[in-house]
Design a protein around this motif. Structure first.
Motif, PDB file in Angstrom:
ATOM      1  N   TYR A 133      -7.811  80.512  -8.625  1.00 28.18           N
ATOM      2  CA  TYR A 133      -7.764  79.514  -9.693  1.00 28.18           C
ATOM      3  C   TYR A 133      -7.396  80.162 -11.015  1.00 28.18           C
ATOM      4  CZ  TYR A 133     -10.567  76.962  -6.303  1.00 28.18           C
ATOM      5  OH  TYR A 133     -11.010  76.370  -5.163  1.00 28.18           O
ATOM      6  N   LYS A 163     -17.423  69.698  -7.769  1.00 19.61           N
ATOM      7  CA  LYS A 163     -17.377  71.154  -7.907  1.00 19.61           C
ATOM      8  C   LYS A 163     -16.220  71.635  -8.775  1.00 19.61           C
ATOM      9  CE  LYS A 163     -19.369  72.517  -3.446  1.00 19.61           C
ATOM     10  NZ  LYS A 163     -19.020  73.194  -2.189  1.00 19.61           N
ATOM     11  N   ILE A 165     -13.753  73.301 -11.319  1.00 20.96           N
ATOM     12  CA  ILE A 165     -13.884  74.535 -12.082  1.00 20.96           C
ATOM     13  C   ILE A 165     -13.436  74.234 -13.506  1.00 20.96           C
ATOM     14  CG2 ILE A 165     -12.936  76.858 -12.323  1.00 20.96           C
ATOM     15  CD1 ILE A 165     -12.836  76.885  -9.224  1.00 20.96           C
ATOM     16  N   ARG A 172      -2.524  77.583  -9.974  1.00 15.98           N
ATOM     17  CA  ARG A 172      -3.362  77.994  -8.855  1.00 15.98           C
ATOM     18  C   ARG A 172      -2.500  78.569  -7.738  1.00 15.98           C
ATOM     19  NH1 ARG A 172      -5.845  73.082  -8.185  1.00 15.98           N
ATOM     20  NH2 ARG A 172      -3.858  72.452  -7.389  1.00 15.98           N
ATOM     21  N   ARG A 193      -8.033  69.290  -8.096  1.00 15.92           N
ATOM     22  CA  ARG A 193      -8.975  70.208  -8.739  1.00 15.92           C
ATOM     23  C   ARG A 193     -10.383  70.059  -8.197  1.00 15.92           C
ATOM     24  NH1 ARG A 193      -7.113  68.893 -14.864  1.00 15.92           N
ATOM     25  NH2 ARG A 193      -4.919  68.728 -14.262  1.00 15.92           N
ATOM     26  N   PRO A 197     -11.865  73.118  -4.301  1.00 18.94           N
ATOM     27  CA  PRO A 197     -13.090  73.924  -4.233  1.00 18.94           C
ATOM     28  C   PRO A 197     -14.027  73.501  -3.096  1.00 18.94           C
ATOM     29  CG  PRO A 197     -12.647  73.307  -6.485  1.00 18.94           C
ATOM     30  CD  PRO A 197     -11.689  72.531  -5.623  1.00 18.94           C
ATOM     31  N   THR A 198     -13.945  72.240  -2.659  1.00 20.60           N
ATOM     32  CA  THR A 198     -14.845  71.811  -1.582  1.00 20.60           C
ATOM     33  C   THR A 198     -14.392  72.342  -0.214  1.00 20.60           C
ATOM     34  OG1 THR A 198     -13.638  69.780  -1.109  1.00 20.60           O
ATOM     35  CG2 THR A 198     -15.365  69.621  -2.768  1.00 20.60           C
ATOM     36  N   SER A 203     -12.240  82.740  -2.552  1.00 20.34           N
ATOM     37  CA  SER A 203     -11.445  82.389  -3.736  1.00 20.34           C
ATOM     38  C   SER A 203     -11.776  83.322  -4.890  1.00 20.34           C
ATOM     39  CB  SER A 203     -11.711  80.941  -4.140  1.00 20.34           C
ATOM     40  OG  SER A 203     -13.034  80.815  -4.590  1.00 20.34           O
TER      41      SER A 203
END
Ligand code: UDP
Ligand code: MG
Length: 330
Positions: A133, A163, A165, A172, A193, A197-198, A203
């Motif tokens: 990210y 979640k 960021i 990214r 976005r 993350p899920t 990462s």
């Protein structure tokens, strides 16, 4: 220690463009120079490309992009059938690029995001990250409104259990593996976005400086920003619906207490006849109605997210040439 065996990647830069005629040539030059340097330094492999995604531009963008791509096979163009918005444009680019690349970096067309950060992205990739990210160092290039609204928004998103960021805006890197996983997500209501993350995966985060827009105006109008913000909330969380149920529950308790009070009042004989009954009925009904709405809403929210199986974008044409190749394939 999967990282040990990681090969130098073929990198595709995915660049969404919506009415970017003022900046697209300069961006192509700057990004092209950077990519060539990375190839020269052995950080990415030959065959790496810049893939512009024309998101239904109404100006000269598409014509310029086709010209750029016709002069140099380093550039490729995916043109969408209409304006599907930033998120879908990125998705279209990533899904097209993943069949040709080992890693894909999405970056805006306006050169606001520091292209030099690519080295750091690649270092993280080589160290084994599947998703990297880009997080902006500060927001001094933004107006007070954008800065303030962004801060409040990220706080709200976290409160609602998403979640996301903070200060990460779609600059990214994703590996082929992560992109294959992303392609399994069929939801129409796309908020990358929040979604990415899920997924999990190893990462990392890379910090970069944000510059002023190179040319042209922001394509994120207030309306588009609001839509993105709302999508972010409704596609990642059913908390707002749950809040209705909670309010309904509170109203029910309140009604119950009011019922007791007015019953006692009635027994003591100090009120107008009829008042108690109508009060009790309207309070109970109000509470139950809200509670039921909340519960139904909870289900509708779930169904809503699943049922609209519309295509998320439609590709009109693709120009993608192998090194040294002449013909278009679409
Ligand atoms: N963009 C797009 N479709 C849209 C709006 C924007 O593809 O409907 C692209 C735009 O061309 C740019 C990126 O998304 O490459 C980010 O937009 P912009 O720089 O205008 O947003 P800001 O940096 O002001 O948030
Ligand atoms: Mg921008």
């Amino acid at each position: 220690m999967e990282s040990e065996g990681r090969k130098i990647p073929v990198l595709y830069l995915v660049v969404p463009c919506y009415n970017e005629e003022e900046v697209v040539e300069k961006s192509a030059r700057v990004m092209g120079d950077k990519l060539r340097r990375l190839i020269g330094e052995g950080k990415i492999r030959q065959g790496s490309k810049i893939m512009f995604v024309n998101d239904g531009s109404r100006d000269n963008t598409l014509r310029l992009l086709h010209q750029i791509a016709s002069e140099d096979t380093l550039y490729s163009v995916v043109s969408l059938a209409g304006n599907y918005g930033h998120q879908s444009a990125i998705l279209a680019g990533m899904m097209t690029a993943k069949d040709h690349a080992d890693a894909v970096v999405t970056i805006d067309a306006d050169l606001q995001q520091d292209i030099e950060a690519l080295d750091k992205f690649l270092a993280c990739y080589m160290a084994g990250s599947e998703v990297v990210y880009g997080v902006r160092n500060d927001r001094h290039s933004d107006g007070t409104f954008k800065k303030g609204s962004a801060t409040i928004y990220y706080k709200l998103m976290h409160l609602l259990g998403s979640k996301v960021i903070a200060n990460h805006a779609d600059y990214r890197l994703m590996s082929k593996k992560a992109l294959e996983a992303l392609s399994e997500y069929r939801e129409t209501n796309l908020f990358l976005r929040g979604l990415i993350p899920t997924m999990g995966f190893a990462s990392d985060v890379v910090y970069f400086d944000v510059k002023k827009r190179e040319a042209g105006r922001s394509k994120y109008t207030l309306g588009k920003m609001m839509t993105l913000a709302m999508d972010g909330i409704t596609s990642m969380s059913v908390t707002p619906l749950r809040m209705i149920a909670v309010i309904g529950f509170i109203v029910c308790i309140f009604s119950f207490v009011m019922c007791i009070i007015s019953l006692v009042d009635w027994m003591l004989g100090n009120n107008v006849p009829g008042y108690t009954t109508s009060l009790i009925v309207s309070l109970i009904m109000g509470g139950i109605t809200l509670l039921s709405l909340g519960i139904i809403g909870e289900y509708i929210g779930k169904i809503y997210m699943e049922t609209k199986k519309r295509p998320r974008y439609i590709i009109d044409t693709i120009v993608l040439k192998k090194n040294g190749e002449q013909s278009d394939n679409d």
